[in-house]
Each structure stands twice: as C-alpha cells, then as structure tokens.
Motif scaffolding. Structure first.
Motif, PDB file in Angstrom:
ATOM      1  N   VAL A  53      33.638  76.471  25.395  1.00  0.00           N
ATOM      2  CA  VAL A  53      33.123  75.155  25.746  1.00  0.00           C
ATOM      3  C   VAL A  53      31.604  75.293  25.742  1.00  0.00           C
ATOM      4  O   VAL A  53      31.049  76.071  26.521  1.00  0.00           O
ATOM      5  N   TYR A  54      30.932  74.562  24.869  1.00  0.00           N
ATOM      6  CA  TYR A  54      29.497  74.755  24.701  1.00  0.00           C
ATOM      7  C   TYR A  54      28.702  74.057  25.796  1.00  0.00           C
ATOM      8  O   TYR A  54      29.123  73.027  26.345  1.00  0.00           O
ATOM      9  N   LYS A  55      27.558  74.648  26.087  1.00  0.00           N
ATOM     10  CA  LYS A  55      26.664  74.092  27.099  1.00  0.00           C
ATOM     11  C   LYS A  55      26.191  72.699  26.698  1.00  0.00           C
ATOM     12  O   LYS A  55      25.970  71.834  27.563  1.00  0.00           O
ATOM     13  N   ASN A  86      30.587  79.998  33.084  1.00  0.00           N
ATOM     14  CA  ASN A  86      29.220  80.508  33.048  1.00  0.00           C
ATOM     15  C   ASN A  86      28.456  79.844  34.186  1.00  0.00           C
ATOM     16  O   ASN A  86      28.047  78.687  34.082  1.00  0.00           O
ATOM     17  N   GLN A  87      28.275  80.552  35.273  1.00  0.00           N
ATOM     18  CA  GLN A  87      27.638  79.981  36.452  1.00  0.00           C
ATOM     19  C   GLN A  87      26.224  79.486  36.155  1.00  0.00           C
ATOM     20  O   GLN A  87      25.765  78.494  36.736  1.00  0.00           O
ATOM     21  N   ALA A  88      25.524  80.182  35.250  1.00  0.00           N
ATOM     22  CA  ALA A  88      24.152  79.775  34.929  1.00  0.00           C
ATOM     23  C   ALA A  88      24.127  78.372  34.322  1.00  0.00           C
ATOM     24  O   ALA A  88      23.152  77.632  34.516  1.00  0.00           O
ATOM     25  N   GLN A  90      27.915  83.905  27.045  1.00  0.00           N
ATOM     26  CA  GLN A  90      26.711  83.689  26.262  1.00  0.00           C
ATOM     27  C   GLN A  90      25.979  82.454  26.770  1.00  0.00           C
ATOM     28  O   GLN A  90      26.603  81.492  27.209  1.00  0.00           O
ATOM     29  N   PRO A  91      24.643  82.453  26.704  1.00  0.00           N
ATOM     30  CA  PRO A  91      23.861  81.343  27.265  1.00  0.00           C
ATOM     31  C   PRO A  91      24.234  79.978  26.692  1.00  0.00           C
ATOM     32  O   PRO A  91      24.117  78.970  27.386  1.00  0.00           O
ATOM     33  N   GLU A  92      24.672  79.930  25.422  1.00  0.00           N
ATOM     34  CA  GLU A  92      24.973  78.641  24.824  1.00  0.00           C
ATOM     35  C   GLU A  92      26.350  78.107  25.237  1.00  0.00           C
ATOM     36  O   GLU A  92      26.711  76.990  24.892  1.00  0.00           O
TER      37      GLU A  92
END
Length: 435
Positions: free
Chosen positions: A34-36, A429-431, A22-24
């Motif tokens: 682990v959040y962004k 998350n590579q992004a 997920q993006p976040e």
C-alpha cells in the motif's frame, strides 16, 4: 429500520505487525504494498471535510476496504456492485475522474506550476489541430439526424467509425490524437444525447476535459511513479466497491434502494420473528388512526393567503370559516368531523392527515382538472388520534422483515470483516502515519 444495527465492527490496524517498510510504502497487506501516496491523498481528502481525521484511521479504512473488496468480488455479480451503465458513467471512467480530481485537489499548486511551464501556460496549447466533425462523419457514427432514439449507445460498427473521427490532434505524448469514441465512451446518458444531437461545442468541451484528465494522470505517473498511481486508483475502486457492498447490506445513503441480498434474507424471516420484532419495536409501527379537522375553502389565492395569515396570527378559525369559506359547511365552521383512516381518503382528507395538530395550514391549491375552477384550502387539525398498525397486516410483515434482514446482513458483513482481518498479514510503516 433500527439505527442501532448500523454499526459495523472493524478490527483496528493497531493490532497489525509493526515493521519498518520502505519509505514509499504505508503498509503491506499479505505482502502486497500500500503506497504512501494512497495514504497521503486519501488522508488529505478526508481532512478537507473533517480536519481532525487521523492518518491511522484512514490507513485502517484502506486496509479494510482492500480486504473486503478482494473477497466480495467473487460473491456478487458486477451489476449488483455497479450502477446501470445505460444511464451512468462506465466504472473505469468514474475511477479516472476520481483519480484526476483527487490529484488536482491535493496537489493543486504543483499542477499549476507544471502547467505554467507549458507554452502559453495553458493546457489547450497542447491541441495542435481540431477535427472538423463533418456532418457525414457524424451521420456515419450516429445515424440520420433527428431520428427517434430509444437507446443512446453505439454498436461495434458505430464504435469503430467513431474511433476514426478525430476531435483533436495533440502535442502530448499520452494523447497524440483524441477520437470521437474516446470522448463518447466517457459520457453518461445526458452527455450521449448531446453527441447524438451533433452538439459540436459540447463534444469539443468534453474532449478538452478528457485531455485535462490525461495531463493530470500523466503528471501523477511522472511525479509518483506508475506503481504508486496504480495503487491509489485501486484504493478508489475498492472504496467504491465497499460502498456498493454496504448499500447491498442496508448501510449508507441508499438504504431504500433495491437489494437482492436483503430481499433474499427478508423472504427467509419467520412469522415468529416478525411478531417478536413488532413487540420489541412497537413504536416503529405507530400510525394516525383519525383526525378531527376543519377547513376554509376560498376561490382566490390572494384572499386565501390573507385568511391564512389571520389564522396564523390567532384569529378564531371557526369565525374565519363562517365569514370567508365558500364551502357548504361554512356555517358549521368548516367542520369536517372525525376523519377515520379507513379505505380511500379524499384529497382534502389526505391533506388533513398531513397537518400538525393546532396549526392552520398555508393555503393549498386543490388538485382539480384543467377544465375545473381552481380553489384553495386552509386546514386546521384540532385533534389527532394515534394507534398501531395491525400486527397481522402486510405492512407490519414487510417492514419487520426488511428491518430484520438488514440486521442479519450487517451481522454477516461484520463477521466477514473480522475474519478477513484475523487471517491477513498486515505490516504498518509507522513513519507514514506521522506526516
């Protein structure tokens, strides 16, 4: 201790599973997120010191800290991983201060915008009423004024009394009232002393700082969500835990502090290991065996500085001693002879051992009793003889045992870290690594 032993191998995050999350989220560790936000904040803080720090490196440290902190909590007692609560801040207070400080630094402009929308564009407008902090209220909490204190803490009854003393009443959902106990428990020992001294200005100032922290944390929850903010706080706690673990293993700024782990490992070191370490690290055990030195004694500091300046500019030290020294050996050019490192050295002999050969010292005031006349010494070491500590001495045994214990502790920690990384399921998350 050997600096070569300080490196700790950590498996790179690049070996983890590369999945789209997920993006976040920045990652998952054994399915836990682990959040962004955590990556964003810690990367921004790291880049303030080292602008070229990569986000992948920061995420790698977050992953390593989470795995290691989760494992070591069952291995070490809290008191080994935390500073003494008698003199330091409570751990949760440290975390709150760190969390709010990081948010202030990274999102300064956003917070300024939010504060500008408050009435008067100031945080103190959230305060509707100040408590009077009456003397009888404070006496009920802290006891009689001017009482000699051995320990600036509150017992349960005092804590309950402090909780009923209002410092501020606020127009703020997260803190409609700030009590004396709310603020007291956020102090270190120096702050607690001010509370016991009834320093009302200090108490109110600390309450304002607490209110500011609460505002920042509330802003963070509204902006990023409770889960993301909780994750960032957890990452900071894990970072603190790992730093404490590193220190216990002899890594970091506090390598000279007491460590039960290192003491235990040092006690297990065998005499043969000490002998082998001495043989392969002999330069670590160099010592000054003797010095050949001269001195000039003067009774006046101004004159002492003038003579030291002449010596510094190249004047003959022997001639200066003969002309100016008030010591009995002046006519011998202040000759102290060969000073061997045996037994208890006098103050002047110790001073000679501290000087670099061939360079006259600045004038040093002698360590005299209050009722004795002051005088100043200028020392010149003409020659220094070095040798090595006795391999059978207690000094060698202690230093070698501590160094070997540190090496063993670091190897144990490195092995544990490698095992934890191998057994964990890590999704990246590579992004999240790109911005």
């Amino acid at each position: 201790m050997s600096t070569a032993a300080m490196a700790v191998d950590i498996a790179p995050a690049a070996t983890a599973n590369q999945l789209i999350l997920q993006p976040e989220l920045a990652a998952r560790i054994n399915t836990a997120p682990v959040y962004k936000l955590t990556l964003d904040v810690l990367a921004s803080m790291a880049q303030l010191e080292k602008p070229k720090t990569g986000r992948a490196d920061i995420l790698d440290s977050i992953v390593s800290n989470r795995l290691l902190a989760g494992d070591v909590r069952g291995r070490f007692a809290d008191e080994e991983l935390q500073q003494s609560r008698r003199v330091a801040f409570e751990p949760d207070v440290v975390l709150d201060n760190q969390l709010s400080g990081y948010l202030r630094t990274v999102y300064r402009k956003d917070l300024e915008t939010a504060i500008s929308k408050l009435p008067g564009a100031r945080l103190d407008t959230l305060i509707q009423e100040q408590g009077k902090l009456e003397e009888d209220e404070l006496n009920n909490v802290f006891g009689p004024k001017n009482k000699i204190m051995l320990d600036y803490t509150l017992n349960p009854a005092q804590q309950a009394a402090a909780a009923h003393v209002q410092v501020f009443r606020c127009n703020f959902a997260s803190a409609t009232s700030i009590s004396l106990y709310d603020v007291f428990r956020r102090q270190n020992v120096q702050g607690r002393v001010e509370f016991f001294n009834r320093n009302r200005d200090f108490i109110r100032q600390q309450a304002q700082l607490y209110l500011a922290n609460l505002y920042v944390l509330d802003w963070g929850r509204q902006r990023f969500g409770q889960s993301a903010l909780k994750d960032l706080r957890q990452a900071l706690e894990e970072k603190n835990t790992v730093q404490a673990v590193m220190s216990l293993h002899g890594i970091g700024a506090d390598t000279d502090s007491e460590s039960k782990l290192l003491n235990k490992l040092a006690a297990e070191i065998k005499p043969k290991e000490v002998r082998d370490y001495y043989r392969t690290h002999k330069d670590e055990f160099k010592r000054i065996a003797s010095v050949k030195a001269r001195h000039i004694r003067l009774d006046n500091e101004t004159q002492a500085r003038q003579v030291a300046d002449l010596a510094r500019k190249g004047a003959n030290f022997v001639n200066l001693a003969q002309q100016y020294s008030t010591a009995l050996d002046a006519q011998q050019g202040g000759d102290l002879g060969i000073i061997a490192h045996r037994g208890q050295l006098s103050w002047l002999e110790q001073l000679a051992y501290m000087q670099e050969p061939g360079k006259a010292s600045p004038p040093i005031r002698a360590a005299v009793a209050p009722n004795e006349k002051a005088y100043w010494e200028i020392v010149l070491v003409e020659k220094r003889i070095e040798d090595y500590q006795d391999p059978a001495s207690e000094t060698v045994r202690y230093q070698a045992s501590q160094a070997l214990a540190q090496e063993k502790a670091i190897r144990q920690l490195s092995t544990l870290q490698t095992q934890l990384r191998k057994s964990a399921k890590i999704e990246i998350n590579q992004a999240a690594l790109l911005n």
